[in-house]
Design a protein around this motif. Structure first.
Motif, short mmCIF file in Angstrom:
data_model
loop_
_atom_site.label_atom_id
_atom_site.label_comp_id
_atom_site.label_asym_id
_atom_site.label_seq_id
_atom_site.Cartn_x
_atom_site.Cartn_y
_atom_site.Cartn_z
N ARG A 220 9.83 -13.83 0.72
CA ARG A 220 10.78 -14.92 0.49
C ARG A 220 10.06 -16.23 0.19
N HIS A 221 8.94 -16.45 0.86
CA HIS A 221 8.16 -17.67 0.65
C HIS A 221 7.42 -17.65 -0.67
N MET A 222 7.00 -16.48 -1.12
CA MET A 222 6.07 -16.37 -2.25
C MET A 222 6.75 -16.06 -3.57
N ALA A 223 7.77 -15.23 -3.55
CA ALA A 223 8.30 -14.65 -4.79
C ALA A 223 9.37 -15.51 -5.44
N ASP A 224 9.49 -15.38 -6.75
CA ASP A 224 10.60 -15.95 -7.51
C ASP A 224 11.71 -14.91 -7.68
N ASP A 225 11.30 -13.67 -7.91
CA ASP A 225 12.22 -12.55 -8.04
C ASP A 225 11.72 -11.42 -7.15
N VAL A 226 12.62 -10.54 -6.74
CA VAL A 226 12.26 -9.45 -5.84
C VAL A 226 12.82 -8.14 -6.38
N ALA A 227 11.98 -7.11 -6.37
CA ALA A 227 12.41 -5.75 -6.71
C ALA A 227 12.22 -4.87 -5.48
N VAL A 228 13.23 -4.10 -5.14
CA VAL A 228 13.21 -3.22 -3.98
C VAL A 228 13.04 -1.78 -4.46
N MET A 229 12.00 -1.10 -3.94
CA MET A 229 11.72 0.27 -4.36
C MET A 229 12.06 1.27 -3.27
N TYR A 230 12.53 2.42 -3.71
CA TYR A 230 12.79 3.53 -2.80
C TYR A 230 12.50 4.83 -3.55
N LEU A 231 11.57 5.63 -3.03
CA LEU A 231 11.20 6.91 -3.61
C LEU A 231 10.92 6.81 -5.11
N GLY A 232 10.10 5.84 -5.47
CA GLY A 232 9.65 5.73 -6.84
C GLY A 232 10.59 5.05 -7.80
N LYS A 233 11.73 4.57 -7.31
CA LYS A 233 12.71 3.91 -8.18
C LYS A 233 13.02 2.51 -7.66
N ILE A 234 13.34 1.62 -8.58
CA ILE A 234 13.83 0.30 -8.19
C ILE A 234 15.34 0.41 -7.98
N VAL A 235 15.79 0.09 -6.77
CA VAL A 235 17.20 0.21 -6.44
C VAL A 235 17.93 -1.13 -6.50
N GLU A 236 17.16 -2.22 -6.48
CA GLU A 236 17.79 -3.54 -6.59
C GLU A 236 16.75 -4.55 -7.05
N ARG A 237 17.18 -5.47 -7.90
CA ARG A 237 16.32 -6.56 -8.33
C ARG A 237 17.17 -7.80 -8.54
N ALA A 238 16.66 -8.94 -8.02
CA ALA A 238 17.42 -10.19 -8.12
C ALA A 238 16.49 -11.36 -7.84
N PRO A 239 16.91 -12.58 -8.19
CA PRO A 239 16.17 -13.76 -7.74
C PRO A 239 16.09 -13.77 -6.22
N VAL A 240 15.02 -14.32 -5.70
CA VAL A 240 14.71 -14.17 -4.28
C VAL A 240 15.85 -14.66 -3.38
N ASN A 241 16.44 -15.81 -3.68
CA ASN A 241 17.50 -16.33 -2.81
C ASN A 241 18.75 -15.48 -2.88
N ALA A 242 19.09 -15.00 -4.07
CA ALA A 242 20.27 -14.15 -4.22
C ALA A 242 20.11 -12.86 -3.45
N LEU A 243 18.92 -12.28 -3.50
CA LEU A 243 18.70 -11.00 -2.82
C LEU A 243 18.72 -11.17 -1.30
N PHE A 244 18.10 -12.23 -0.80
CA PHE A 244 18.07 -12.42 0.65
C PHE A 244 19.40 -12.90 1.21
N ASP A 245 20.13 -13.69 0.44
CA ASP A 245 21.42 -14.20 0.93
C ASP A 245 22.53 -13.17 0.82
N ALA A 246 22.47 -12.32 -0.21
CA ALA A 246 23.55 -11.35 -0.41
C ALA A 246 23.00 -10.04 -0.96
N PRO A 247 22.24 -9.27 -0.16
CA PRO A 247 21.76 -7.96 -0.65
C PRO A 247 22.93 -7.02 -0.87
N MET A 248 22.87 -6.25 -1.95
CA MET A 248 24.00 -5.39 -2.31
C MET A 248 23.74 -3.91 -2.07
N HIS A 249 22.53 -3.44 -2.32
CA HIS A 249 22.26 -2.03 -2.15
C HIS A 249 22.16 -1.70 -0.65
#
Length: 330
Positions: A220-249
């Motif tokens: 959260r401190h370092m990134a501008d955007d975040v991608a979340v990986m699970y078993l070799g796939k990206i399951v969610e990607r969003a700007p850092v604040n959007a992902l931390f404030d409202a994760p959807m997956h």
């Protein structure tokens, strides 16, 4: 708009599984299984996920440290995935890596000067005075005293060794740096110093980072955007604040619930995942997360969700979130 520096399209890295006396290939481990993303100049993409999700393999594939099964990786428009060995030698100065264990990645027989100058010796022919000047400048840039130039790695702390590794990575003035858990083995008090150093260097040199970490607070401190990986796939990607404030997956929500709450924020309800992850050595029907997902439905076992835009700059691979129509761009 800042131009894209790195573009990854449908990247796959499959490792063969062998058995028997003849070591015949009987299957493949799908470490990275069809992911796409891009990183702009001067920006940081944080890559998170549990162990075995494919984060480190993704970082190594970007630098062609592992063989790419299929897909493309381009750096400044140059296709790295198709480059031959002599072409890679010309490309690699533009991309470097900072490793997790700072001490193990430094040659114990070399002095600080020789470690930092190793990329320069391999790729450029500098006079002795130019070489010494370049070493001094690199040591200054990462906060190392010039008087330490003749010391050896065992004489330094973990944080100082990581600074040496960063100086070495900067020697050839790269465009992209892959940071693979660069603070995981450091004391808590040193972690913030290294992260702040990386941010200062990014501002100074317009570096692009792929920042791999399991530490969500640092992401959260370092990134501008975040991608979340699970078993070799990206399951969610969003700007850092959007992902931390409202994760959807559901998987991202579980990850966030396990992280310590930030000061001044409400504590998240703890989500405990049950079940077991499917094996990555064979094809998986439907969603890769369905065996552990508390909200899985019948369609999750029938059809794999695609990573689709569900809100502005927010992409999720989940049947629970229908995609929105993206505006047409000509």
């Amino acid at each position: 708009m800042t131009p894209e520096l790195v573009e990854v399209k449908d990247l796959k890295v499959h490792f063969p599984v062998t058995s028997g006396i003849l070591r015949r290939t009987t299957g493949h481990v799908r470490a990275v299984d069809g992911i796409s993303f891009s990183i702009r100049r001067g920006r940081t993409l944080g890559l998170v996920g549990e162990s075995g999700s494919g984060k480190t393999t993704t970082g190594r594939a970007l630098l062609r440290l592992v063989d790419i099964t299929s897909g493309t990786v381009t750096l400044e428009g140059v296709d790295i995935s198709a480059a031959r060995s002599h072409e890679l030698r010309e490309i690699r100065p533009k991309m470097q890596m900072i490793f997790q264990d700072p001490l193990s990645c430094l040659n114990p027989r070399l002095s600080v000067a020789d470690i930092i100058a190793e990329p320069l010796d391999e790729n450029r022919r500098l006079a002795r005075r130019e070489r010494a000047h370049a070493i001094d400048q690199l040591m200054d840039s990462v906060g190392l005293l010039r008087a330490w130039v003749d010391r050896f790695p065992h004489e330094f702390s973990g944080g100082q060794c990581q600074r040496i590794g960063i100086a070495r990575a900067l020697a050839l003035k790269p465009r992209l740096i892959v940071c693979d858990e660069p603070i995981a083995s450091l004391d808590f008090s040193v972690q913030a110093q290294i992260v702040n150093l990386l941010r200062d260097l990014q501002d100074e040199h317009a570096l692009a980072y792929l920042f791999i970490s399991h530490d969500l607070s640092m992401i959260r401190h370092m990134a501008d955007d975040v991608a979340v990986m699970y078993l070799g796939k990206i399951v969610e990607r969003a700007p850092v604040n959007a992902l931390f404030d409202a994760p959807m997956h559901p998987y991202t929500q579980a990850l966030m619930s396990a992280a310590p709450s930030m000061p001044g924020t409400a504590r998240r309800r703890r989500i405990v995942l049950e079940g077991e992850s499917p094996s990555s050595s064979g094809p998986i029907a439907g969603c890769v997360f369905r065996s552990r997902c508390p909200m899985a439905t019948a369609v999750c076992g029938q059809r794999a969700p695609s990573l689709a835009t569900v809100a502005k700059d927010h992409r999720v691979a989940c049947h629970l979130h229908p995609p929105i129509l993206e505006p047409h761009t000509s």
